[in-house]
Design a protein around this motif. Structure first.
Motif, PDB file in Angstrom:
ATOM      1  N   GLY A  98      -0.770  -3.609  -4.123  1.00  0.00           N
ATOM      2  CA  GLY A  98       0.012  -2.458  -4.569  1.00  0.00           C
ATOM      3  C   GLY A  98      -0.673  -1.640  -5.647  1.00  0.00           C
ATOM      4  N   ALA A 105       0.828  -1.209   0.000  1.00  0.00           N
ATOM      5  CA  ALA A 105       0.000   0.000   0.000  1.00  0.00           C
ATOM      6  C   ALA A 105       0.859   1.255   0.000  1.00  0.00           C
ATOM      7  CB  ALA A 105      -0.935   0.000   1.217  1.00  0.00           C
ATOM      8  N   MET A 106       2.031   1.186   0.609  1.00  0.00           N
ATOM      9  CA  MET A 106       2.907   2.350   0.672  1.00  0.00           C
ATOM     10  C   MET A 106       3.724   2.545  -0.595  1.00  0.00           C
ATOM     11  SD  MET A 106       4.327   2.045   4.589  1.00  0.00           S
ATOM     12  CE  MET A 106       5.590   3.299   4.349  1.00  0.00           C
ATOM     13  N   TYR A 107       4.244   1.443  -1.166  1.00  0.00           N
ATOM     14  CA  TYR A 107       5.228   1.559  -2.244  1.00  0.00           C
ATOM     15  C   TYR A 107       4.755   1.050  -3.599  1.00  0.00           C
ATOM     16  CZ  TYR A 107       8.345   2.858   1.483  1.00  0.00           C
ATOM     17  OH  TYR A 107       8.913   3.517   2.542  1.00  0.00           O
ATOM     18  N   GLY A 108       3.553   0.501  -3.695  1.00  0.00           N
ATOM     19  CA  GLY A 108       2.990   0.137  -4.977  1.00  0.00           C
ATOM     20  C   GLY A 108       3.176  -1.315  -5.372  1.00  0.00           C
ATOM     21  N   ALA A 154      -2.388   1.324  -4.318  1.00  0.00           N
ATOM     22  CA  ALA A 154      -1.568   2.283  -3.565  1.00  0.00           C
ATOM     23  C   ALA A 154      -1.914   3.733  -3.885  1.00  0.00           C
ATOM     24  CB  ALA A 154      -0.077   2.030  -3.826  1.00  0.00           C
TER      25      ALA A 154
END
Length: 175
Positions: free
Chosen positions: A84, A50-53, A87
């Motif tokens: 991801g 979720a943070m970096y894709g 994201a």
């Protein structure tokens, strides 16, 4: 700025794969289904995807699961990629994880885990290893439910804790 983000992503992939491995290898909770565990590593995978894709999520799942064992590796990568892909909608780096984003994160996890563990993993086990269909679909169904729950609940709590550490834009008062 772009270079700094790529360095952060590479570091996140390394740390994420290591955490995935440690949690999967040493913190696996046995289940009533043979050769299937309740896996806390999917909470970390959900957070970092979720943070970096999708690329980072896919690599974390693939590398981390490869270090644990070679079965169902592709599915772990698939789960990381699917989560991801959400994201940009989640924008975790912005520091907001309200009800709408929790719902998006939940939907991403349900889609990723159900398709991954109920379809991808069992079909690959049947095609590659000639495993009995009833066995691998039972394992996949249990894995889908348990991994979705840990991904959503623990992963959601990790994201919530992370977003609380981020200063919101415009939150500083001018003196």
């Amino acid at each position: 700025m772009k270079n700094n983000n790529s360095i952060k992503t590479v570091v996140a992939i390394g740390i994420g794969a290591a955490l995935f491995f440690v949690l999967g290898r040493f913190v696996a909770i046995p289940s009533p289904v043979p050769n299937t565990n309740i896996s806390l590593q999917y909470a970390v995978l959900g957070l970092l995807a979720a943070m970096y894709g999708p690329v980072a999520g896919g690599l974390i799942g693939f590398i981390g699961h490869t270090l644990i064992d070679l079965s169902w590796v592709i599915t772990s990568a698939f789960v990381g990629v699917v989560i991801g892909l959400f994201a940009k909608k989640l924008q975790v780096q912005e520091g907001d994880f309200g009800k709408g984003k929790v719902a998006v994160f939940t939907v991403a996890n349900v889609i990723a885990h159900v398709v991954g563990w109920v379809v991808v993993a069992p079909v690959l086990d049947i095609v590659i290893y000639a495993e009995p269909a009833n066995k691998v679909f039972a394992q996949g169904a249990f894995a889908a439910v348990s991994n979705t729950i840990t991904g959503v609940v623990v992963g959601g709590l990790l994201i919530l804790a992370y977003t609380k550490t981020i200063a919101k834009k415009g939150s500083l008062d001018q003196e």
